[in-house]
Scaffold this motif. Sequence first.
Motif, PDB file in Angstrom:
ATOM      1  N   GLU A 148      29.691  27.792  37.666  1.00 49.36           N
ATOM      2  CA  GLU A 148      29.148  27.017  36.557  1.00 49.36           C
ATOM      3  C   GLU A 148      27.929  27.727  35.986  1.00 49.36           C
ATOM      4  OE1 GLU A 148      28.393  22.412  36.382  1.00 49.36           O
ATOM      5  OE2 GLU A 148      26.583  23.372  37.176  1.00 49.36           O
ATOM      6  N   HIS A 149      28.005  28.136  34.718  1.00 48.91           N
ATOM      7  CA  HIS A 149      26.879  28.735  34.003  1.00 48.91           C
ATOM      8  C   HIS A 149      26.222  29.864  34.790  1.00 48.91           C
ATOM      9  CE1 HIS A 149      27.461  25.392  31.354  1.00 48.91           C
ATOM     10  NE2 HIS A 149      26.990  24.487  32.218  1.00 48.91           N
ATOM     11  N   GLY A 150      27.030  30.746  35.327  1.00 50.53           N
ATOM     12  CA  GLY A 150      26.504  31.872  36.075  1.00 50.53           C
ATOM     13  C   GLY A 150      26.078  31.541  37.482  1.00 50.53           C
ATOM     14  N   GLY A 151      26.159  30.262  37.853  1.00 57.15           N
ATOM     15  CA  GLY A 151      25.799  29.838  39.203  1.00 57.15           C
ATOM     16  C   GLY A 151      26.939  29.068  39.825  1.00 57.15           C
ATOM     17  N   TYR A 152      26.595  28.000  40.550  1.00 59.72           N
ATOM     18  CA  TYR A 152      27.596  27.240  41.281  1.00 59.72           C
ATOM     19  C   TYR A 152      27.321  25.752  41.167  1.00 59.72           C
ATOM     20  CZ  TYR A 152      27.922  31.886  43.309  1.00 59.72           C
ATOM     21  OH  TYR A 152      28.013  33.244  43.469  1.00 59.72           O
ATOM     22  N   ALA A 153      28.361  24.975  40.932  1.00 56.63           N
ATOM     23  CA  ALA A 153      28.261  23.523  40.977  1.00 56.63           C
ATOM     24  C   ALA A 153      28.685  23.076  42.374  1.00 56.63           C
ATOM     25  CB  ALA A 153      29.164  22.887  39.925  1.00 56.63           C
ATOM     26  N   VAL A 154      27.758  22.468  43.094  1.00 53.56           N
ATOM     27  CA  VAL A 154      27.989  22.072  44.484  1.00 53.56           C
ATOM     28  C   VAL A 154      28.032  20.554  44.557  1.00 53.56           C
ATOM     29  CG1 VAL A 154      27.143  22.246  46.847  1.00 53.56           C
ATOM     30  CG2 VAL A 154      26.724  24.123  45.230  1.00 53.56           C
ATOM     31  N   ALA A 155      29.123  20.028  45.118  1.00 55.06           N
ATOM     32  CA  ALA A 155      29.286  18.577  45.220  1.00 55.06           C
ATOM     33  C   ALA A 155      29.334  18.161  46.680  1.00 55.06           C
ATOM     34  CB  ALA A 155      30.565  18.132  44.511  1.00 55.06           C
ATOM     35  N   GLY A 156      28.586  17.087  47.008  1.00 55.15           N
ATOM     36  CA  GLY A 156      28.570  16.553  48.366  1.00 55.15           C
ATOM     37  C   GLY A 156      29.432  15.322  48.505  1.00 55.15           C
ATOM     38  N   ASP A 157      29.693  14.928  49.746  1.00 52.88           N
ATOM     39  CA  ASP A 157      30.592  13.805  49.983  1.00 52.88           C
ATOM     40  C   ASP A 157      29.931  12.449  49.796  1.00 52.88           C
ATOM     41  OD1 ASP A 157      28.992  13.778  52.216  1.00 52.88           O
ATOM     42  OD2 ASP A 157      30.620  13.817  53.680  1.00 52.88           O
ATOM     43  N   ARG A 158      28.631  12.423  49.443  1.00 53.72           N
ATOM     44  CA  ARG A 158      27.954  11.163  49.147  1.00 53.72           C
ATOM     45  C   ARG A 158      27.515  11.084  47.685  1.00 53.72           C
ATOM     46  NH1 ARG A 158      24.143   9.552  54.374  1.00 53.72           N
ATOM     47  NH2 ARG A 158      25.828   9.565  55.930  1.00 53.72           N
ATOM     48  N   GLY A 159      28.118  11.924  46.867  1.00 53.82           N
ATOM     49  CA  GLY A 159      27.857  11.825  45.434  1.00 53.82           C
ATOM     50  C   GLY A 159      26.921  12.846  44.841  1.00 53.82           C
ATOM     51  N   SER A 160      26.287  13.666  45.653  1.00 49.37           N
ATOM     52  CA  SER A 160      25.376  14.677  45.106  1.00 49.37           C
ATOM     53  C   SER A 160      26.145  15.707  44.298  1.00 49.37           C
ATOM     54  CB  SER A 160      24.632  15.400  46.238  1.00 49.37           C
ATOM     55  OG  SER A 160      23.634  14.591  46.778  1.00 49.37           O
ATOM     56  N   ARG A 161      25.502  16.189  43.248  1.00 48.15           N
ATOM     57  CA  ARG A 161      26.033  17.306  42.479  1.00 48.15           C
ATOM     58  C   ARG A 161      24.845  18.139  42.023  1.00 48.15           C
ATOM     59  NH1 ARG A 161      30.558  19.102  39.775  1.00 48.15           N
ATOM     60  NH2 ARG A 161      30.154  20.308  37.877  1.00 48.15           N
ATOM     61  N   LEU A 162      24.772  19.365  42.507  1.00 49.87           N
ATOM     62  CA  LEU A 162      23.647  20.248  42.198  1.00 49.87           C
ATOM     63  C   LEU A 162      24.151  21.545  41.616  1.00 49.87           C
ATOM     64  CD1 LEU A 162      21.359  19.982  45.370  1.00 49.87           C
ATOM     65  CD2 LEU A 162      21.075  18.823  43.186  1.00 49.87           C
ATOM     66  N   HIS A 163      23.305  22.139  40.770  1.00 52.02           N
ATOM     67  CA  HIS A 163      23.564  23.495  40.300  1.00 52.02           C
ATOM     68  C   HIS A 163      22.778  24.453  41.183  1.00 52.02           C
ATOM     69  CE1 HIS A 163      24.272  26.893  37.597  1.00 52.02           C
ATOM     70  NE2 HIS A 163      23.023  27.229  37.855  1.00 52.02           N
ATOM     71  N   ALA A 164      23.461  25.463  41.717  1.00 53.95           N
ATOM     72  CA  ALA A 164      22.808  26.473  42.551  1.00 53.95           C
ATOM     73  C   ALA A 164      22.848  27.815  41.839  1.00 53.95           C
ATOM     74  CB  ALA A 164      23.511  26.581  43.899  1.00 53.95           C
ATOM     75  N   ASP A 165      21.706  28.461  41.778  1.00 52.75           N
ATOM     76  CA  ASP A 165      21.678  29.830  41.264  1.00 52.75           C
ATOM     77  C   ASP A 165      22.135  30.807  42.337  1.00 52.75           C
ATOM     78  OD1 ASP A 165      20.401  29.384  38.576  1.00 52.75           O
ATOM     79  OD2 ASP A 165      18.851  28.531  39.873  1.00 52.75           O
ATOM     80  N   ILE A 166      21.796  30.473  43.585  1.00 56.12           N
ATOM     81  CA  ILE A 166      22.184  31.293  44.729  1.00 56.12           C
ATOM     82  C   ILE A 166      22.783  30.369  45.777  1.00 56.12           C
ATOM     83  CG2 ILE A 166      21.366  32.821  46.573  1.00 56.12           C
ATOM     84  CD1 ILE A 166      19.011  33.513  44.668  1.00 56.12           C
ATOM     85  N   LEU A 167      23.914  30.791  46.336  1.00 57.79           N
ATOM     86  CA  LEU A 167      24.619  29.976  47.315  1.00 57.79           C
ATOM     87  C   LEU A 167      24.741  30.750  48.618  1.00 57.79           C
ATOM     88  CD1 LEU A 167      26.200  27.251  47.616  1.00 57.79           C
ATOM     89  CD2 LEU A 167      28.271  28.551  47.083  1.00 57.79           C
ATOM     90  N   VAL A 168      24.433  30.086  49.724  1.00 56.34           N
ATOM     91  CA  VAL A 168      24.526  30.703  51.050  1.00 56.34           C
ATOM     92  C   VAL A 168      25.491  29.891  51.902  1.00 56.34           C
ATOM     93  CG1 VAL A 168      23.310  31.457  53.117  1.00 56.34           C
ATOM     94  CG2 VAL A 168      22.144  31.528  50.894  1.00 56.34           C
ATOM     95  N   ILE A 169      26.505  30.553  52.406  1.00 60.09           N
ATOM     96  CA  ILE A 169      27.459  29.913  53.320  1.00 60.09           C
ATOM     97  C   ILE A 169      26.941  30.097  54.741  1.00 60.09           C
ATOM     98  CG2 ILE A 169      29.818  29.936  54.194  1.00 60.09           C
ATOM     99  CD1 ILE A 169      30.635  31.198  51.481  1.00 60.09           C
ATOM    100  N   ALA A 170      26.474  29.015  55.334  1.00 58.45           N
ATOM    101  CA  ALA A 170      25.970  29.055  56.715  1.00 58.45           C
ATOM    102  C   ALA A 170      26.701  28.019  57.550  1.00 58.45           C
ATOM    103  CB  ALA A 170      24.459  28.801  56.737  1.00 58.45           C
TER     104      ALA A 170
END
Length: 486
Positions: A148-170
Amino acid sequence: MLGITEASPSQIPRPRRPVTRRVVIIGGGFTGAALARRLALSGAELEITVFEPRARLGAGLAYDTQDPALRLNVAAARMRALPDDPQAFARFLQETGRLACDPEAVAGEAIYARRADFGDFMQAQMAPLLAYGAVEHRREAVISVSREHGGYAVAGDRGSRLHADILVIATSHPAPRCPEPVASALSGTPRLMTDPFDTRQLARIAATDPVIVLGAGLTALDLVASLRARGHQGLITLLSRSNALPQPHATAHSASPSACEVLGQPLTARRLLTRVRAAVAAAEAQGLAWQSVFDSLRQQGQAIWSALPHAERQRFLRHLRRRFETHRYRMPPQIAAQLQEDKTAGRLQRLGGRIVDARGDAKGLSLTVSTRGGEERRLKAQWLLVATGPDHADVIARHGYLQDLAAQGLIRRDSHGLGLACDGASRAICAHGAPVDTLFVAGPLARGTFGELTGVPEIAAQVDAIAHTLLGNAIRQIEAQAFALS
């Protein structure tokens, strides 16, 4: 109640003005929390959000337990979780009184603390950062990720939706895979327990019930320790393909030999084995324990792995992996003593082989095993516990958000089946083979690239390197993109 010492408030950056650059870390176990801490203490203008469904950050799958029978398999002095303060955990045990309340932790000159204590230690490191707003904890599991827009749209299972410029898989270790034919024959059977990390379920097992544990690694031994601590006295059978147990720690002097005695240039798996054997012989000639060689080998693990050609890595995994793991990932002395006691009392048996048939009913379970010697044996028990090790080869299928990233061509499995492909800077490798500058793989899922990346010190070093890269190259790229759009 024992107190928790926290990081000094003077080290924590005060809340900053709003910024538009956000780092989202998926997974708040040791890896994710350590990276969030490192970024927060850097003072960089970042919003740091960690998605972790557990109540606290830093504990994760390995340390989020209150089971006192579960101990670290590494001495406290070697749990170098904070590169800037290597003895922080050992000091924490003393200052909070945990060591005084756990005299069984002392084994000779070393301390093998409870896993819960290390979880509390990491929680103490994160608490001030959370309180000051330097790190945000979203107590949710990530269910989807999209570009999304050069970054990432991250959705959580409780309704959160954030735009991330940098994403880390941990993300944590995936669950073990229940082997066939057990999975199909015993699916839904209440006497089959497939989650070895939920030791609370062991309360269902009666004191004299015979138990079969699939696996013979450290997780399997944790189940043995937890059962015995609950008063279980029945027969436990450890069933594995290799019939090899983790080795004990040294009781004699084990100073590490010099690095060159092991490393050199072992460009084949066979040469590596030859060099390790020679180093063990040399160490023992000096009166040192063989464990000293593997301590040195651990420090050189990433350099050795990177020097091996792909085909030789495959040979290592096929022929030497289990032998290496039993010497590298050793059992704590407390478990070694428990196993010896059980063996002497006839309460523990081991069997190497492959399951060819499984059956279960209300009265119990039975397995037919084709042994390493070629004969078939029938095993009967009331309970079957699966502790066969994490299923890293199928990790993408285990998480919906990883399936999203794979479908978008942003990630792929590593070629060794150990996790996710990434480069030496921990940047994810996309489907076309190029690194993704704003997508990182942290922790054990990056083992295919680094080889040695399971212990806390190695993960802490990787986290430090990711932070360095992230605070440099990735941030500059975001700024360049913003400039181009302006």
